[in-house]
Scaffold this active site. Structure first.
Site, PDB file in Angstrom:
ATOM      1  N   LYS A  42      13.492  -2.175  -7.918  1.00  0.00           N
ATOM      2  CA  LYS A  42      14.127  -1.451  -6.805  1.00  0.00           C
ATOM      3  C   LYS A  42      14.471  -2.419  -5.676  1.00  0.00           C
ATOM      4  CE  LYS A  42      12.320   1.456  -3.707  1.00  0.00           C
ATOM      5  NZ  LYS A  42      12.939   1.081  -2.430  1.00  0.00           N
ATOM      6  N   LYS A  94      11.585   6.064  -6.208  1.00  0.00           N
ATOM      7  CA  LYS A  94      10.307   6.186  -5.493  1.00  0.00           C
ATOM      8  C   LYS A  94      10.208   5.088  -4.446  1.00  0.00           C
ATOM      9  CE  LYS A  94       7.942   8.965  -8.578  1.00  0.00           C
ATOM     10  NZ  LYS A  94       7.059  10.099  -8.356  1.00  0.00           N
ATOM     11  N   LEU A 101       0.505   3.602  -2.189  1.00  0.00           N
ATOM     12  CA  LEU A 101       0.956   3.419  -3.569  1.00  0.00           C
ATOM     13  C   LEU A 101       1.491   4.713  -4.170  1.00  0.00           C
ATOM     14  CD1 LEU A 101      -2.018   1.181  -4.781  1.00  0.00           C
ATOM     15  CD2 LEU A 101       0.143   0.471  -3.744  1.00  0.00           C
ATOM     16  N   GLY A 149       5.767   4.228  -8.706  1.00  0.00           N
ATOM     17  CA  GLY A 149       6.440   2.940  -8.916  1.00  0.00           C
ATOM     18  C   GLY A 149       5.416   1.816  -8.958  1.00  0.00           C
ATOM     19  N   HIS A 150       4.510   1.792  -7.970  1.00  0.00           N
ATOM     20  CA  HIS A 150       3.460   0.769  -7.976  1.00  0.00           C
ATOM     21  C   HIS A 150       2.576   0.920  -9.219  1.00  0.00           C
ATOM     22  CE1 HIS A 150       4.148   1.286  -3.507  1.00  0.00           C
ATOM     23  NE2 HIS A 150       4.327  -0.002  -3.644  1.00  0.00           N
ATOM     24  N   GLY A 162       0.802  -1.217   0.000  1.00  0.00           N
ATOM     25  CA  GLY A 162       0.000   0.000   0.000  1.00  0.00           C
ATOM     26  C   GLY A 162       0.834   1.264   0.000  1.00  0.00           C
ATOM     27  N   SER A 207       7.750   4.202  -0.625  1.00  0.00           N
ATOM     28  CA  SER A 207       6.804   4.671   0.391  1.00  0.00           C
ATOM     29  C   SER A 207       7.565   5.252   1.576  1.00  0.00           C
ATOM     30  CB  SER A 207       5.913   3.524   0.868  1.00  0.00           C
ATOM     31  OG  SER A 207       5.313   2.917  -0.243  1.00  0.00           O
TER      32      SER A 207
END
Ligand code: PAF
Length: 280
Positions: free
Chosen positions: A149, A184, A33, A36-37, A31, A186
């Site tokens: 990544k 990127k 997001l 990247g996601h 999550g 989170s």
């Protein structure tokens, strides 16, 4: 797009798609997001008839002193991003749904997981392999999408899928970066302004590293030294590791002449960030 919380509901939906002859892509996430996601979801949408995105902050892959509690969460925003990207279903289980009382079976690996991030996060990959194996059984995808990544994670999942004959195609997707080069993540949200500036040392040091390999550097030690020197010049940065390893086995190499993974993990303040490049 549906959001479901139980294994049973995902199964029911996915099996009905399979009965209709539709292909299914899975994008496993924790999550919060970001672009990247989104690039993983976009690729999955392009290559499959239906796409399941799992959103689950997996407690099993966090060590006791890690950031499980503070890991950022925003389900509303995640749902909007998935909807816009045309995912078909979000699987958002509670921890008890994934790990019911009495849970005691794990998927572990004794190669690939000992070095790199495995050194400072000893239980991490057991948690990742276990949850991803469960997600594969639950969502029964034809393909599953992971970002480069987390290069070690990508290699570990590919190895697990091969060892355990999952019959799922694992698709690795390129790193997505901010305009200034920061990969990127989170976890970038943990950085204050000074740390955000300092974090650029990761991509900058790797760029220098890539230039030196492309300029003919063959010694892994010299390459790692070049990258270390750049990182050490940044006062807010503390190196966890700088490694040059064989991209298939993740074993350290001395000379660079097959596909190698050049991977780094660096603390910026309290935040541990990773980045890498693969030199084919
Ligand atoms: O890369 C991640 O976000 C996680 O490790 C994954 C693959 C979703 C498993 O929890």
């Amino acid at each position: 797009m549906k959001i479901v919380e139980t294994v049973e509901k995902v199964r029911e939906q996915v099996r009905s798609w399979h009965r209709e002859g539709l292909s299914v892509g899975l994008v496993p996430t924790m999550g919060y997001l970001h672009e990247g996601h989104k690039s993983l979801i976009d690729r999955a949408v392009a290559e499959n008839d239906r796409v399941v995105v799992s959103v689950f902050v997996n407690p099993m892959q966090f060590g006791p002193s890690e950031d499980l509690e503070s890991y950022p969460r925003d389900m509303e925003r995640d749902a909007a991003l998935c909807e816009e990207a045309r995912a078909s279903l979000i699987f958002h289980p509670q921890p008890e749904e994934m790990y019911p009382e009495g849970f005691s079976s794990y998927v572990d690996m004794n190669t690939l997981t000992e070095g790199l991030c495995g050194k400072s996060r000893p239980i991490h990959f057991r948690g990742v392999c276990t949850v991803v194996a469960k997600l594969f059984h639950i969502a029964e995808p034809d393909r599953a999408y992971f970002g480069q990544k987390d290069a070690q994670q990508l290699a570990v999942i590919r190895h697990m899928v091969n060892d355990l004959s999952f019959g799922i195609e694992i698709v690795g997707c390129p790193i997505v970066r901010e305009e200034d080069g920061l990969a990127k993540s989170s976890r970038n949200t943990y950085l204050n302004q000074d740390e955000r500036n300092a974090a650029l040392v990761l991509s900058r040091s790797l760029k220098k590293g890539r230039e030196s390999v492309e300029g003919g550097e063959k010694s892994a030690a010299a390459l790692a030294g070049r990258i270390r020197k750049e990182i050490q010049a940044e006062p807010l940065a503390k190196i966890d590791y700088v490694e040059v390893v064989d991209w298939n086995t993740l074993e350290p190499v001395e000379e660079i002449h097959k596909p190698v993974l050049v991977a780094i993990a660096v603390y910026i303040g309290k935040t541990r960030l990773i980045d890498n490049f693969i030199y084919e």
